[in-house]
Design a protein around this motif. Structure first.
Motif, PDB file in Angstrom:
ATOM      1  N   ASN A 183     -19.061   8.570   9.482  1.00 12.74           N
ATOM      2  CA  ASN A 183     -18.229   9.661   8.856  1.00 12.74           C
ATOM      3  C   ASN A 183     -17.248  10.634   9.831  1.00 12.74           C
ATOM      4  O   ASN A 183     -16.550  11.366   9.411  1.00 12.74           O
ATOM      5  N   GLU A 184     -17.190  10.025  10.999  1.00  7.67           N
ATOM      6  CA  GLU A 184     -16.545  10.852  12.262  1.00  7.67           C
ATOM      7  C   GLU A 184     -15.118  10.115  12.386  1.00  7.67           C
ATOM      8  O   GLU A 184     -14.283  10.506  13.282  1.00  7.67           O
ATOM      9  N   PHE A 185     -14.814   9.015  11.415  1.00  8.93           N
ATOM     10  CA  PHE A 185     -13.574   8.248  11.859  1.00  8.93           C
ATOM     11  C   PHE A 185     -12.664   8.697  10.497  1.00  8.93           C
ATOM     12  O   PHE A 185     -13.413   9.121   9.276  1.00  8.93           O
ATOM     13  N   THR A 186     -11.454   8.876  10.877  1.00 11.73           N
ATOM     14  CA  THR A 186     -10.633   8.968   9.627  1.00 11.73           C
ATOM     15  C   THR A 186      -9.984   7.512   9.419  1.00 11.73           C
ATOM     16  O   THR A 186      -9.697   6.766  10.278  1.00 11.73           O
ATOM     17  N   VAL A 187      -9.767   7.106   8.200  1.00 14.22           N
ATOM     18  CA  VAL A 187      -9.272   5.808   7.909  1.00 14.22           C
ATOM     19  C   VAL A 187      -7.954   5.810   7.043  1.00 14.22           C
ATOM     20  O   VAL A 187      -7.691   6.431   6.167  1.00 14.22           O
ATOM     21  N   GLU A 188      -7.120   5.118   7.701  1.00 14.58           N
ATOM     22  CA  GLU A 188      -5.509   4.917   7.010  1.00 14.58           C
ATOM     23  C   GLU A 188      -5.318   3.410   6.457  1.00 14.58           C
ATOM     24  O   GLU A 188      -5.973   2.533   7.195  1.00 14.58           O
ATOM     25  N   LYS A 189      -5.107   3.468   5.421  1.00 12.82           N
ATOM     26  CA  LYS A 189      -5.016   1.905   4.772  1.00 12.82           C
ATOM     27  C   LYS A 189      -3.633   1.699   4.790  1.00 12.82           C
ATOM     28  O   LYS A 189      -2.606   2.336   4.296  1.00 12.82           O
ATOM     29  N   VAL A 190      -3.346   0.446   5.289  1.00 11.15           N
ATOM     30  CA  VAL A 190      -2.062  -0.262   5.223  1.00 11.15           C
ATOM     31  C   VAL A 190      -1.961  -1.406   4.256  1.00 11.15           C
ATOM     32  O   VAL A 190      -2.778  -2.153   4.172  1.00 11.15           O
ATOM     33  N   GLN A 191      -0.876  -1.277   3.422  1.00  6.02           N
ATOM     34  CA  GLN A 191      -0.759  -2.226   2.560  1.00  6.02           C
ATOM     35  C   GLN A 191      -0.107  -3.520   2.783  1.00  6.02           C
ATOM     36  O   GLN A 191       0.423  -3.649   4.007  1.00  6.02           O
ATOM     37  N   ASP A 192      -0.122  -4.488   2.066  1.00  2.73           N
ATOM     38  CA  ASP A 192       0.781  -5.840   2.177  1.00  2.73           C
ATOM     39  C   ASP A 192       0.238  -6.396   3.155  1.00  2.73           C
ATOM     40  O   ASP A 192       1.297  -6.989   4.042  1.00  2.73           O
ATOM     41  N   PHE A 193      -0.854  -6.687   3.435  1.00  5.71           N
ATOM     42  CA  PHE A 193      -1.299  -7.482   4.699  1.00  5.71           C
ATOM     43  C   PHE A 193      -1.573  -8.765   4.321  1.00  5.71           C
ATOM     44  O   PHE A 193      -2.415  -9.274   3.329  1.00  5.71           O
ATOM     45  N   TYR A 194      -1.212  -9.917   4.817  1.00  2.00           N
ATOM     46  CA  TYR A 194      -1.360 -11.301   4.691  1.00  2.00           C
ATOM     47  C   TYR A 194      -1.820 -11.918   6.111  1.00  2.00           C
ATOM     48  O   TYR A 194      -1.024 -11.633   7.274  1.00  2.00           O
ATOM     49  N   GLY A 195      -3.058 -12.542   6.209  1.00  2.00           N
ATOM     50  CA  GLY A 195      -3.376 -13.015   7.513  1.00  2.00           C
ATOM     51  C   GLY A 195      -3.106 -14.487   7.695  1.00  2.00           C
ATOM     52  O   GLY A 195      -2.424 -15.177   7.141  1.00  2.00           O
ATOM     53  N   SER A 196      -3.762 -14.901   8.689  1.00  2.00           N
ATOM     54  CA  SER A 196      -3.683 -16.316   9.061  1.00  2.00           C
ATOM     55  C   SER A 196      -4.106 -17.434   8.331  1.00  2.00           C
ATOM     56  O   SER A 196      -3.141 -18.523   8.060  1.00  2.00           O
ATOM     57  N   THR A 197      -5.185 -17.249   7.409  1.00  2.00           N
ATOM     58  CA  THR A 197      -5.560 -18.309   6.422  1.00  2.00           C
ATOM     59  C   THR A 197      -4.513 -18.319   5.128  1.00  2.00           C
ATOM     60  O   THR A 197      -4.199 -19.432   4.759  1.00  2.00           O
ATOM     61  N   TYR A 198      -3.954 -17.108   4.898  1.00  2.00           N
ATOM     62  CA  TYR A 198      -2.897 -17.296   4.038  1.00  2.00           C
ATOM     63  C   TYR A 198      -1.659 -18.156   4.529  1.00  2.00           C
ATOM     64  O   TYR A 198      -0.939 -18.966   3.839  1.00  2.00           O
ATOM     65  N   SER A 199      -1.285 -17.983   5.636  1.00  2.00           N
ATOM     66  CA  SER A 199      -0.144 -18.753   6.226  1.00  2.00           C
ATOM     67  C   SER A 199      -0.507 -20.268   6.493  1.00  2.00           C
ATOM     68  O   SER A 199       0.310 -21.120   6.034  1.00  2.00           O
ATOM     69  N   ARG A 200      -1.560 -20.470   6.537  1.00  2.00           N
ATOM     70  CA  ARG A 200      -1.964 -21.926   6.656  1.00  2.00           C
ATOM     71  C   ARG A 200      -2.312 -22.548   5.240  1.00  2.00           C
ATOM     72  O   ARG A 200      -1.994 -23.995   5.136  1.00  2.00           O
ATOM     73  N   ALA A 201      -2.650 -21.791   4.292  1.00  2.00           N
ATOM     74  CA  ALA A 201      -2.956 -22.378   3.030  1.00  2.00           C
ATOM     75  C   ALA A 201      -1.602 -22.727   2.173  1.00  2.00           C
ATOM     76  O   ALA A 201      -1.630 -23.520   1.400  1.00  2.00           O
ATOM     77  N   ALA A 202      -0.542 -21.805   2.360  1.00  2.00           N
ATOM     78  CA  ALA A 202       0.585 -21.880   1.738  1.00  2.00           C
ATOM     79  C   ALA A 202       0.419 -21.730   0.273  1.00  2.00           C
ATOM     80  O   ALA A 202       1.301 -22.217  -0.654  1.00  2.00           O
ATOM     81  N   LEU A 203      -0.641 -20.870  -0.068  1.00  2.00           N
ATOM     82  CA  LEU A 203      -0.628 -20.562  -1.449  1.00  2.00           C
ATOM     83  C   LEU A 203       0.081 -19.111  -1.643  1.00  2.00           C
ATOM     84  O   LEU A 203      -0.572 -18.137  -1.642  1.00  2.00           O
ATOM     85  N   TRP A 204       1.411 -19.425  -1.717  1.00  2.00           N
ATOM     86  CA  TRP A 204       2.315 -17.956  -1.635  1.00  2.00           C
ATOM     87  C   TRP A 204       2.176 -16.965  -2.663  1.00  2.00           C
ATOM     88  O   TRP A 204       2.399 -16.104  -2.500  1.00  2.00           O
ATOM     89  N   LEU A 205       1.467 -17.601  -3.823  1.00  2.00           N
ATOM     90  CA  LEU A 205       1.431 -16.474  -5.098  1.00  2.00           C
ATOM     91  C   LEU A 205       0.075 -15.449  -4.910  1.00  2.00           C
ATOM     92  O   LEU A 205      -0.111 -14.687  -5.816  1.00  2.00           O
ATOM     93  N   MET A 206      -0.652 -15.696  -3.774  1.00  2.00           N
ATOM     94  CA  MET A 206      -1.997 -15.087  -3.679  1.00  2.00           C
ATOM     95  C   MET A 206      -1.213 -13.281  -3.389  1.00  2.00           C
ATOM     96  O   MET A 206      -0.500 -13.125  -2.848  1.00  2.00           O
ATOM     97  N   LYS A 207      -2.204 -12.511  -3.862  1.00  2.00           N
ATOM     98  CA  LYS A 207      -1.918 -10.922  -3.745  1.00  2.00           C
ATOM     99  C   LYS A 207      -2.311 -10.637  -2.203  1.00  2.00           C
ATOM    100  O   LYS A 207      -3.052 -11.198  -1.541  1.00  2.00           O
ATOM    101  N   SER A 208      -1.728  -9.613  -1.841  1.00  2.00           N
ATOM    102  CA  SER A 208      -1.963  -9.041  -0.450  1.00  2.00           C
ATOM    103  C   SER A 208      -3.084  -8.099  -0.447  1.00  2.00           C
ATOM    104  O   SER A 208      -3.634  -7.938  -1.565  1.00  2.00           O
ATOM    105  N   GLU A 209      -3.363  -7.669   0.618  1.00  2.00           N
ATOM    106  CA  GLU A 209      -4.582  -6.761   0.795  1.00  2.00           C
ATOM    107  C   GLU A 209      -4.224  -5.505   1.650  1.00  2.00           C
ATOM    108  O   GLU A 209      -3.409  -5.570   2.309  1.00  2.00           O
ATOM    109  N   GLU A 210      -5.554  -4.933   1.731  1.00  2.00           N
ATOM    110  CA  GLU A 210      -5.295  -3.698   2.445  1.00  2.00           C
ATOM    111  C   GLU A 210      -5.826  -4.057   4.006  1.00  2.00           C
ATOM    112  O   GLU A 210      -6.945  -4.674   4.233  1.00  2.00           O
ATOM    113  N   LEU A 211      -5.290  -3.449   4.864  1.00  2.00           N
ATOM    114  CA  LEU A 211      -5.711  -3.277   6.420  1.00  2.00           C
ATOM    115  C   LEU A 211      -6.132  -2.040   6.734  1.00  2.00           C
ATOM    116  O   LEU A 211      -5.207  -1.098   6.633  1.00  2.00           O
TER     117      LEU A 211
END
Length: 370
Positions: free
Chosen positions: A218-246
């Protein structure tokens, strides 16, 4: 006559397609980097007698043609979705789980490499008088093992971690986080790393093991970043997957970071300029470096911790500095000097060896730990 016309039409369409692809290959500008695959593409190979004689030119030109094929992204993704629809649920050893997450295939032990790594770690711990702890983090596939079609029994992470811990010398204390990470929500859906919350849970578990104070959630403040795609997305090539939050968990505000390749200090643990780039994960400590030094004058203790690590600790380091005034991250892929000498120079109080399981099973650089 009818069959002859059909053959002519078939050949004509084929020739037209080949001609069009050749024309596009010639006319379309060649890119140096694939944004979707997050990798550099093959340059046109150098033509000389040596390259031709040893076969390198043939291999490189084949890769060059494949990397710069017109509509490459479309065809690569089409092939991945075809595999998915025909129940071959994998591309580049990446599996799609029942809850639409991408996870790596089960890791496997290389016996010779495993023995070398264990012997190296034991030898290092026996020669130092600094307390050594080890944390091995199970894979996202193990956490999602009941959600991966037909592969639940293939993820042997728990058995492997048991074997690692039982092979360590008595000088090494183990930090067992399997119960915590038997939870797929602590991993990204498009990346193999733990999430920021996952890194916090590991930080919390480690500090509890040491009996030291840790900064509560509870002593941390959290900022949410949209449109994150990681390394498994890049390797899988399933480009229609939705992005996620970081998520960026901000604690103390007076932290400075220095990377081993530069003496320039960076204010704060987050390199927010990296969020504009393809690989947003490098927002954590600017990605991988030989050494990273984090200084927090407002830390809960004045102690120094040295972490022998893989990329999981890019995120973990931002939490450890809340409890340790000095955090030194060492990546043996790039750091080849004696770690023991670094510990002596930096007056290190604690050493943590922290690896994700799959990296530990395949890492060939732990032999540099001395």
């Amino acid at each position: 006559m009818k069959h002859k016309k059909e053959h002519i039409i078939t050949v004509s369409v084929f020739c037209a397609f080949i001609s069009a692809m050749l024309l596009l290959f010639i006319l379309i500008p060649k890119s140096e980097f694939s944004e979707l695959e997050k990798r550099n593409l093959q340059d046109f190979p150098e033509i000389n007698f040596e390259n031709i004689a040893n076969g390198d030119f043939g291999n490189d030109i084949e890769t060059y043609l494949a990397d710069h094929m017109p509509l490459r992204d479309f065809f690569v993704s089409l092939n991945s979705y075809f595999d998915l629809l025909t129940c071959r649920n994998a591309s580049s050893d990446i599996y799609l789980t029942k809850d639409n997450a991408l996870t790596e295939a089960p890791g496997r032990i290389d016996e010779a490499g495993f023995t070398k790594n264990i012997n190296t770690i034991n030898s290092f711990a026996e020669k130092t008088d600094i307390p050594v702890d080890m944390m091995v983090v199970p894979s996202s596939g193990w956490a999602s093992r009941n959600r991966v079609f037909g592969l639940s029994k293939d993820y042997l992470d728990s058995e492997y971690i048991d074997r690692i811990y039982s092979s360590l010398s008595k000088e090494i204390n183990t930090v067992d986080v399997r119960e915590i990470f038997d939870n797929p929500s602590l991993y990204y859906k498009t990346d193999h790393h733990w999430t920021s919350e996952g890194a916090f849970r590991a930080y919390e578990a480690y500090l509890k093991e040491l009996g030291k104070d840790f900064r509560p959630e509870n002593e941390f403040t959290v900022e949410k970043v949209q449109d994150f795609y990681g390394s498994t997305y890049s390797r899988a090539a399933l480009w229609l997957m939705k992005s996620e939050e970081l998520e960026l968990w901000q604690g103390s505000g007076n932290i400075t970071v220095t990377n081993g390749e530069s003496e320039e200090e960076h204010k704060g643990i987050f390199y927010t300029e990296r969020l504009k780039e393809t690989d947003k994960y490098t927002v954590f400590l600017d990605g991988n470096h030989s050494t990273v030094r984090i200084y927090n004058p407002d830390a809960l203790t004045e102690d120094t911790v040295l972490v022998v690590r893989d990329s999981y600790s890019n995120c973990l380091g931002g939490f450890l500095c809340e409890s340790f005034r000095n955090v030194i991250l060492v990546d043996l892929r790039y750091y080849k000097k004696p770690v023991s000498e670094l510990c002596s120079v930096e007056n290190v109080d604690n050493i943590l060896i922290c690896y994700s399981l799959n990296n530990f099973l395949t890492d060939q650089n732990i032999i540099w730990l001395r």
